[in-house]
Design a protein around this motif. Sequence first.
Motif, PDB file in Angstrom:
ATOM      1  N   LEU A  63      30.161  36.847  30.876  1.00 31.04           N
ATOM      2  CA  LEU A  63      31.227  37.473  31.043  1.00 31.04           C
ATOM      3  C   LEU A  63      31.750  37.719  32.378  1.00 31.04           C
ATOM      4  O   LEU A  63      33.077  37.323  32.932  1.00 31.04           O
ATOM      5  N   LEU A  64      30.920  37.784  33.406  1.00 29.17           N
ATOM      6  CA  LEU A  64      31.107  38.087  34.904  1.00 29.17           C
ATOM      7  C   LEU A  64      31.465  36.408  35.389  1.00 29.17           C
ATOM      8  O   LEU A  64      32.281  36.280  36.213  1.00 29.17           O
ATOM      9  N   MET A  65      30.787  35.364  34.753  1.00 25.44           N
ATOM     10  CA  MET A  65      30.815  34.178  35.310  1.00 25.44           C
ATOM     11  C   MET A  65      32.644  33.844  34.947  1.00 25.44           C
ATOM     12  O   MET A  65      33.159  33.239  35.866  1.00 25.44           O
ATOM     13  N   VAL A  66      32.897  34.282  33.878  1.00 30.46           N
ATOM     14  CA  VAL A  66      34.297  33.953  33.624  1.00 30.46           C
ATOM     15  C   VAL A  66      35.304  34.419  34.555  1.00 30.46           C
ATOM     16  O   VAL A  66      36.185  34.103  34.850  1.00 30.46           O
ATOM     17  N   LEU A  67      35.152  35.589  34.781  1.00 30.97           N
ATOM     18  CA  LEU A  67      35.837  36.487  35.701  1.00 30.97           C
ATOM     19  C   LEU A  67      35.852  36.089  37.124  1.00 30.97           C
ATOM     20  O   LEU A  67      36.762  35.759  37.867  1.00 30.97           O
ATOM     21  N   ILE A  68      34.663  35.538  37.405  1.00 27.02           N
ATOM     22  CA  ILE A  68      34.255  35.094  38.762  1.00 27.02           C
ATOM     23  C   ILE A  68      35.139  33.682  39.166  1.00 27.02           C
ATOM     24  O   ILE A  68      35.833  33.497  40.050  1.00 27.02           O
ATOM     25  N   VAL A  69      35.176  32.884  38.024  1.00 28.80           N
ATOM     26  CA  VAL A  69      35.703  31.773  37.866  1.00 28.80           C
ATOM     27  C   VAL A  69      37.245  31.771  38.018  1.00 28.80           C
ATOM     28  O   VAL A  69      38.095  31.123  38.842  1.00 28.80           O
ATOM     29  N   TYR A  70      37.667  32.836  37.140  1.00 30.36           N
ATOM     30  CA  TYR A  70      39.054  32.894  36.818  1.00 30.36           C
ATOM     31  C   TYR A  70      39.695  33.379  38.267  1.00 30.36           C
ATOM     32  O   TYR A  70      40.862  32.786  38.751  1.00 30.36           O
ATOM     33  N   PHE A  71      39.269  34.641  38.676  1.00 30.96           N
ATOM     34  CA  PHE A  71      39.991  35.094  39.857  1.00 30.96           C
ATOM     35  C   PHE A  71      39.466  34.431  41.195  1.00 30.96           C
ATOM     36  O   PHE A  71      40.190  34.294  42.153  1.00 30.96           O
ATOM     37  N   GLY A  72      38.008  33.974  41.273  1.00 30.58           N
ATOM     38  CA  GLY A  72      37.633  33.559  42.420  1.00 30.58           C
ATOM     39  C   GLY A  72      38.373  32.105  42.534  1.00 30.58           C
ATOM     40  O   GLY A  72      38.664  31.554  44.025  1.00 30.58           O
ATOM     41  N   SER A  73      38.440  31.324  41.555  1.00 31.36           N
ATOM     42  CA  SER A  73      39.142  30.052  41.895  1.00 31.36           C
ATOM     43  C   SER A  73      40.457  29.874  42.487  1.00 31.36           C
ATOM     44  O   SER A  73      40.814  29.145  43.436  1.00 31.36           O
ATOM     45  N   SER A  74      41.373  31.044  42.145  1.00 28.00           N
ATOM     46  CA  SER A  74      42.653  30.825  42.898  1.00 28.00           C
ATOM     47  C   SER A  74      42.331  31.160  44.488  1.00 28.00           C
ATOM     48  O   SER A  74      43.059  30.602  45.240  1.00 28.00           O
ATOM     49  N   THR A  75      41.522  32.310  44.682  1.00 22.67           N
ATOM     50  CA  THR A  75      41.108  32.581  46.024  1.00 22.67           C
ATOM     51  C   THR A  75      40.772  31.309  46.940  1.00 22.67           C
ATOM     52  O   THR A  75      41.181  31.106  47.864  1.00 22.67           O
ATOM     53  N   MET A  76      39.894  30.649  46.167  1.00 25.03           N
ATOM     54  CA  MET A  76      39.149  29.546  46.757  1.00 25.03           C
ATOM     55  C   MET A  76      40.280  28.159  46.904  1.00 25.03           C
ATOM     56  O   MET A  76      40.075  27.791  48.058  1.00 25.03           O
ATOM     57  N   ILE A  77      41.108  27.887  45.933  1.00 22.52           N
ATOM     58  CA  ILE A  77      41.709  26.967  46.238  1.00 22.52           C
ATOM     59  C   ILE A  77      42.939  27.353  47.060  1.00 22.52           C
ATOM     60  O   ILE A  77      43.102  26.418  47.850  1.00 22.52           O
ATOM     61  N   GLY A  78      43.498  28.457  47.211  1.00 18.99           N
ATOM     62  CA  GLY A  78      44.216  29.104  48.390  1.00 18.99           C
ATOM     63  C   GLY A  78      43.910  28.946  49.711  1.00 18.99           C
ATOM     64  O   GLY A  78      44.434  28.302  50.508  1.00 18.99           O
ATOM     65  N   ALA A  79      42.442  29.167  49.805  1.00 17.93           N
ATOM     66  CA  ALA A  79      41.963  29.210  51.030  1.00 17.93           C
ATOM     67  C   ALA A  79      42.017  27.658  51.558  1.00 17.93           C
ATOM     68  O   ALA A  79      42.119  27.305  52.631  1.00 17.93           O
ATOM     69  N   VAL A  80      41.457  26.637  50.668  1.00 18.19           N
ATOM     70  CA  VAL A  80      41.462  25.416  50.837  1.00 18.19           C
ATOM     71  C   VAL A  80      42.907  24.731  51.416  1.00 18.19           C
ATOM     72  O   VAL A  80      43.009  23.971  52.174  1.00 18.19           O
ATOM     73  N   LEU A  81      44.051  25.111  50.358  1.00 20.21           N
ATOM     74  CA  LEU A  81      45.331  24.536  50.680  1.00 20.21           C
ATOM     75  C   LEU A  81      45.798  25.219  52.099  1.00 20.21           C
ATOM     76  O   LEU A  81      46.613  24.264  52.767  1.00 20.21           O
ATOM     77  N   ARG A  82      45.371  26.391  52.636  1.00 18.43           N
ATOM     78  CA  ARG A  82      45.781  26.853  53.739  1.00 18.43           C
ATOM     79  C   ARG A  82      45.161  26.135  55.001  1.00 18.43           C
ATOM     80  O   ARG A  82      45.851  26.169  55.806  1.00 18.43           O
ATOM     81  N   GLN A  83      44.089  25.312  54.723  1.00 22.53           N
ATOM     82  CA  GLN A  83      43.415  24.791  55.953  1.00 22.53           C
ATOM     83  C   GLN A  83      44.265  23.569  55.985  1.00 22.53           C
ATOM     84  O   GLN A  83      44.572  23.011  57.149  1.00 22.53           O
ATOM     85  N   PHE A  84      45.027  22.981  54.957  1.00 21.61           N
ATOM     86  CA  PHE A  84      46.047  21.928  55.240  1.00 21.61           C
ATOM     87  C   PHE A  84      47.503  22.172  55.325  1.00 21.61           C
ATOM     88  O   PHE A  84      48.502  21.526  55.224  1.00 21.61           O
ATOM     89  N   GLY A  85      47.671  23.817  55.520  1.00 19.28           N
ATOM     90  CA  GLY A  85      48.817  24.099  56.038  1.00 19.28           C
ATOM     91  C   GLY A  85      49.780  24.366  54.878  1.00 19.28           C
ATOM     92  O   GLY A  85      51.009  24.783  55.044  1.00 19.28           O
ATOM     93  N   ILE A  86      49.228  24.535  53.616  1.00 21.46           N
ATOM     94  CA  ILE A  86      50.197  24.835  52.457  1.00 21.46           C
ATOM     95  C   ILE A  86      49.674  26.129  52.027  1.00 21.46           C
ATOM     96  O   ILE A  86      48.727  26.592  51.718  1.00 21.46           O
ATOM     97  N   ASP A  87      50.790  27.003  51.992  1.00 20.14           N
ATOM     98  CA  ASP A  87      50.567  28.343  51.747  1.00 20.14           C
ATOM     99  C   ASP A  87      51.207  28.625  50.241  1.00 20.14           C
ATOM    100  O   ASP A  87      52.592  29.006  50.095  1.00 20.14           O
ATOM    101  N   THR A  88      50.467  28.520  49.428  1.00 15.91           N
ATOM    102  CA  THR A  88      51.022  28.616  47.897  1.00 15.91           C
ATOM    103  C   THR A  88      49.780  29.444  46.898  1.00 15.91           C
ATOM    104  O   THR A  88      48.717  29.295  47.429  1.00 15.91           O
ATOM    105  N   TYR A  89      50.175  29.680  45.914  1.00 16.23           N
ATOM    106  CA  TYR A  89      49.268  30.655  45.056  1.00 16.23           C
ATOM    107  C   TYR A  89      49.137  29.506  43.805  1.00 16.23           C
ATOM    108  O   TYR A  89      50.040  28.936  43.089  1.00 16.23           O
ATOM    109  N   VAL A  90      47.765  29.044  43.600  1.00 15.82           N
ATOM    110  CA  VAL A  90      47.337  28.231  42.478  1.00 15.82           C
ATOM    111  C   VAL A  90      46.492  28.821  41.754  1.00 15.82           C
ATOM    112  O   VAL A  90      45.180  29.314  42.446  1.00 15.82           O
ATOM    113  N   GLU A  91      46.363  28.743  40.313  1.00 14.96           N
ATOM    114  CA  GLU A  91      45.427  29.289  39.725  1.00 14.96           C
ATOM    115  C   GLU A  91      44.915  28.294  38.770  1.00 14.96           C
ATOM    116  O   GLU A  91      45.862  27.485  38.158  1.00 14.96           O
ATOM    117  N   LEU A  92      43.558  28.358  37.980  1.00 14.30           N
ATOM    118  CA  LEU A  92      43.219  27.412  37.235  1.00 14.30           C
ATOM    119  C   LEU A  92      43.694  27.509  35.721  1.00 14.30           C
ATOM    120  O   LEU A  92      43.749  26.659  35.178  1.00 14.30           O
TER     121      LEU A  92
END
Lengths: 230, 258
Positions: A63-92
Amino acid sequence: MNLHGFGPQLLLGTLMTVRLALSAVSVGLVLGLLGATAKSSRHATLRLMGEGYTTIVRGIPELLMVLIVYFGSSTMIGAVLRQFGIDTYVELGPFLSGTVALGLTFGAYATEVFRGALLTVPRGQIEAAQSLGLGRWHCFHRIVLPQLWRIALPGLGNLFMVLLKDTALISVVGLDEIMRKAQIAVGDTREPFTFYGCAALIYLGLTVVTSGGLMALEHRANRGYRRARS
Amino acid sequence: MTHTSPPALEADNIHKRFGSLEVLKGISLTARDGEIISILGSSGSGKSTFLRCLNLLEAPHEGRIALGGEAFKLKRQKDGSLVAADSRQITRLRASMGFVFQSFNLWPHMTILENVIEAPVLVRKTPRKAAVAEAEALLEKVGIADKRNAYPGHLSGGQQQRAAIARTLAMQPRVLLFDEPTSALDPEMVAEVLNVINSLAEEGRTMLLVTHEMRFARNVSTRVLFLHDGRIEEEGTPDKVFDDPASPRCRQFMASHR
């Protein structure tokens, strides 16, 4: 049983559950094979990576894994995109998150199943392949893998049953699978027993079908072993 | 008679240790085309290890190997043993050295026919139809044509070993290496396998044979090596090695294996 018109919804939920289970098991099988190969590798780094993967994933509740992937992925993808100067919200999204979370979990347990199966393929058969000039890929794909299946199938079948029912966890992030459809129906009709009972029957039906499928697969994998000596 | 072409198989000064135990202490051998060399010796003398070093199933610690004049490219590992440096080369060379194992090592998930055509189709890229025709001819030759669609687990040991020989022959190897091909068989099945090996000998194939079948080795070989303690203790024609060995150890061995 009166379903108050929620029958088609439950059917859609069932389809979603099956789709999720199938896509998660595909990811999981690949991860399991990679994990087992890594853990059986001669290279210490690969072994360590495999060990890390199974330890972490098997140590976290699904259950925790599901929550971590669901909420964590958008944070992580967001952080990666910001490295490339793209400020947007992406979720899986719930489906992809479910596939990743359940796939990771299945893969970690499957790693151990495959690793055990790898040990049962006699060294001599691989030597025979080598002595005939088969390369490493052919050797794995044609000689080791088909025999791996035979040994791993019962264990993998077990894991798939668990996965099938773990799909219910993805309802917490809003995926419209059986569990969520049932909850919605319960909220609407105030008939929990009817709809949770119905969901239970559907899960039971799916596992029965799965058992049948597994038996057919095992039968096929055991060609040449029936009536075999030793 | 002079030989201008390079020998079929050359091994020079092969050394091998397992941990601190040195099992091969410098063995050299040259097999000309058509020679049949039997390698004899008591268990632990290193004869199987030597054979396995020849196609690098075992990594030697020292030495040079060449097939048809082409030297194996080797590189040294951290533990000091030598492994193939060029995976393409070793794959190609191994395909030209047939290896027959004591324990057959057929692939149990494939039928006999599938076992035989696997390497020709995948490695030699022989069209499937041609590979099947060739495989059927080979199975006929080793006398198990009727077992083509059976799985290895349904065959007797003798039949399995003959299938394994057919599988090896399907790659049209330049040299055949037999590692105690009859040692895992029930006594009544030894003859059927030896008959097949004998017919291959009559075709003039180049063969190395590690065996405990003394009478067979004497009849079939052009040359016999007697290994003791990781070295060649005696070498010569079958008559000389069997009847008049110079080494006392070889004499003793021959006397106890009559």
